[in-house]
Write an enzyme that holds these catalytic residues in place. Structure first.
Site, PDB file in Angstrom:
ATOM      1  N   TYR A  44      14.343  29.956   8.445  1.00 28.69           N
ATOM      2  CA  TYR A  44      12.988  30.515   8.990  1.00 28.69           C
ATOM      3  C   TYR A  44      12.903  30.611  10.508  1.00 28.69           C
ATOM      4  O   TYR A  44      13.408  29.316  11.117  1.00 28.69           O
ATOM      5  CB  TYR A  44      11.704  29.730   8.519  1.00 28.69           C
ATOM      6  CG  TYR A  44      11.614  30.022   6.995  1.00 28.69           C
ATOM      7  CD1 TYR A  44      11.239  31.165   6.281  1.00 28.69           C
ATOM      8  CD2 TYR A  44      11.669  28.757   6.110  1.00 28.69           C
ATOM      9  CE1 TYR A  44      10.959  31.442   4.809  1.00 28.69           C
ATOM     10  CE2 TYR A  44      11.497  28.974   4.690  1.00 28.69           C
ATOM     11  CZ  TYR A  44      11.078  30.326   4.195  1.00 28.69           C
ATOM     12  OH  TYR A  44      10.840  30.549   2.942  1.00 28.69           O
ATOM     13  N   LYS A  50       0.898  -1.349  -0.028  1.00 28.99           N
ATOM     14  CA  LYS A  50       0.116   0.056   0.064  1.00 28.99           C
ATOM     15  C   LYS A  50       0.929   1.233   0.046  1.00 28.99           C
ATOM     16  O   LYS A  50       2.013   1.408   0.111  1.00 28.99           O
ATOM     17  CB  LYS A  50      -0.880  -0.139   1.216  1.00 28.99           C
ATOM     18  CG  LYS A  50      -0.422   0.233   2.436  1.00 28.99           C
ATOM     19  CD  LYS A  50      -1.415   0.023   3.790  1.00 28.99           C
ATOM     20  CE  LYS A  50      -0.443  -0.127   4.990  1.00 28.99           C
ATOM     21  NZ  LYS A  50      -1.396  -0.634   6.130  1.00 28.99           N
TER      22      LYS A  50
HETATM   23  C1  LIG Z   1      -0.420  -1.568   6.767  1.00 34.35           C
HETATM   24  C2  LIG Z   1      -1.009  -2.896   7.160  1.00 34.35           C
HETATM   25  C3  LIG Z   1      -0.115  -3.954   7.404  1.00 34.35           C
HETATM   26  C4  LIG Z   1       1.311  -3.909   7.613  1.00 34.35           C
HETATM   27  O1  LIG Z   1       1.634  -3.296   8.703  1.00 34.35           O
HETATM   28  P1  LIG Z   1       3.182  -3.246   9.151  1.00 34.35           P
HETATM   29  O2  LIG Z   1       3.110  -2.594  10.611  1.00 34.35           O
HETATM   30  O3  LIG Z   1       3.723  -2.347   8.134  1.00 34.35           O
HETATM   31  O4  LIG Z   1       3.764  -4.675   9.128  1.00 34.35           O
HETATM   32  C5  LIG Z   1      -0.583  -5.405   7.676  1.00 34.35           C
HETATM   33  N1  LIG Z   1      -2.307  -5.408   7.512  1.00 34.35           N
HETATM   34  C6  LIG Z   1      -2.954  -4.482   7.390  1.00 34.35           C
HETATM   35  C7  LIG Z   1      -4.351  -4.411   7.494  1.00 34.35           C
HETATM   36  C8  LIG Z   1      -2.417  -3.040   7.089  1.00 34.35           C
HETATM   37  O5  LIG Z   1      -3.295  -1.932   6.773  1.00 34.35           O
END
Ligand SMILES: *Cc1c(COP(=O)(O)O)cnc(C)c1O
Length: 353
Positions: free
Chosen positions: A250, A34
């Protein structure tokens, strides 16, 4: 060309996956892709993680992109369908769908009778974000089981606190109840649970951040076995000799305690470097660790180069990566590596390994 680059080490990515496999040898692995593969670029990371059994993404466009470049494995949409089109496309492309809510059940009821879909039935065991309650899920499961359009049903849940000691205990109780009631595959472990809680591995594990070589734990120490995948690199584009008492950037958040030399780096918060990284955040110049000075600007950061000899225009700067952990930089910005990595969107990526 502006010198900012995200160097992506595909070999390290493959090694991280192999390490995860060694931690969860009896589980299938769903690699989390993702958010543009946590800022690393979707398609090439999918290639690096081709040994995984499945991929997960958020948008139907990402799923289609992966299918169309030739990945024929399971691809899961983590928030499921947002509308009827998503579900129809998922059926056509054989994507798996999370189903977490009543409105998604209604979408399934409207799906053409001849179509088939695999679903990951999301149960809210305590995260209180997505999913049906443990009480409600029995009835929903029966409905779905009797629906000829549903092929596979995988039970899925997500942990709120897998990164802290005993943090999965509360939810594990509910998951145990589900395991005793339903004879289906289960998918619950994120990175932190993969490392901390072997009992949560079950049929599927869903690593994310670990694949990219950063730690799921809110501490600045990375897990030793994980190899950083992204190195964010830029160059010094200006040098200033300033006098004791002069301010930098800044708001003059940094006032020179002595006459000193600073370098200006082509990278700022628009590039994904956190604006909240305080003056004093570690950064590497010419392979030597030093500190940022003053506030991060949109496209630049100042660094202390007073004690680094021979720094010049074009001297190389590592903002994080193979020699400086992204977890450490995140710690100085009071956030987690997830946020830093995902924010690297516009830097041009160079893949190697
Ligand atoms: C993002 C996500 C993961 C992975 O999580 P990590 O902490 O990056 O390992 C697993 N399951 C779901 C449903 C997620 O949204």
């Amino acid at each position: 060309m502006r010198p900012l680059k995200a160097l992506i080490n595909l070999d390290n990515a493959r090694q991280n996956l192999a390490y995860i496999k060694s931690l969860a040898p009896s589980s299938k692995i769903m690699a989390t892709l993702k958010a543009n593969a946590y800022g690393h670029g979707l398609t090439l990371m999918a290639t690096a993680f081709n040994d995984a059994d499945a991929f997960s993404v958020l948008t139907i466009d990402d799923a289609i992109e992966l299918r169309e470049v030739g990945f024929d494995k399971k691809i899961l949409l983590l928030e499921g369908p947002f509308d009827q089109d998503d579900l129809n496309i998922a059926a056509a492309y054989h994507f798996d769908m999370v189903i977490h809510s009543d409105y998604q059940l209604a979408l399934i009821r409207q799906l053409d009778k001849h179509k088939k879909i695999n679903i990951h039935l999301k149960v809210n065991t305590g995260m209180n974000r997505l999913g049906f309650t443990v009480e409600k899920v029995q009835k929903i499961y029966q409905q779905l089981k009797n629906d000829t359009r549903i092929d596979e049903i995988i039970f899925m849940s997500h942990f709120a606190n897998a990164d802290i000691e005993n943090g999965t205990d509360l939810q594990a109780k509910h998951i145990d109840t589900l395991l005793k009631t339903f004879n289906e595959p289960f998918s619950v472990a994120n990175s932190a649970a993969i490392v901390n809680q072997i009992s949560t591995h079950l049929d599927w594990v869903r690593p994310g951040i670990m694949l990219y070589g950063a730690t799921p734990f809110d501490r600045d120490l990375p897990l030793e076995q994980l190899k950083p995948v992204m190195t964010l690199r830029s160059e010094i584009i200006a040098i200033q000799d300033i006098k004791k008492g002069e301010g930098v950037g800044y708001g003059y958040e940094f006032i020179a305690p002595k006459d000193m030399r600073i370098g200006i780096v082509a990278c700022g918060y628009a590039d994904g470097y956190p604006r909240h990284a305080a003056s004093g955040t570690p950064i590497m110049v010419d392979g030597i660790q030093t500190k940022t000075v003053g506030r991060v600007s949109m496209d630049m950061i100042a660094v202390d180069i007073n004690d680094i000899p021979n720094v010049n225009y074009g001297s190389s700067v590592e903002l994080w990566g193979e020699n400086l952990s992204v977890d450490l930089v995140a710690h100085h910005a009071k956030t987690v590596s997830y946020e830093l990595l995902c924010a690297v969107s516009s830097a041009s990526r160079v893949y190697y390994g």
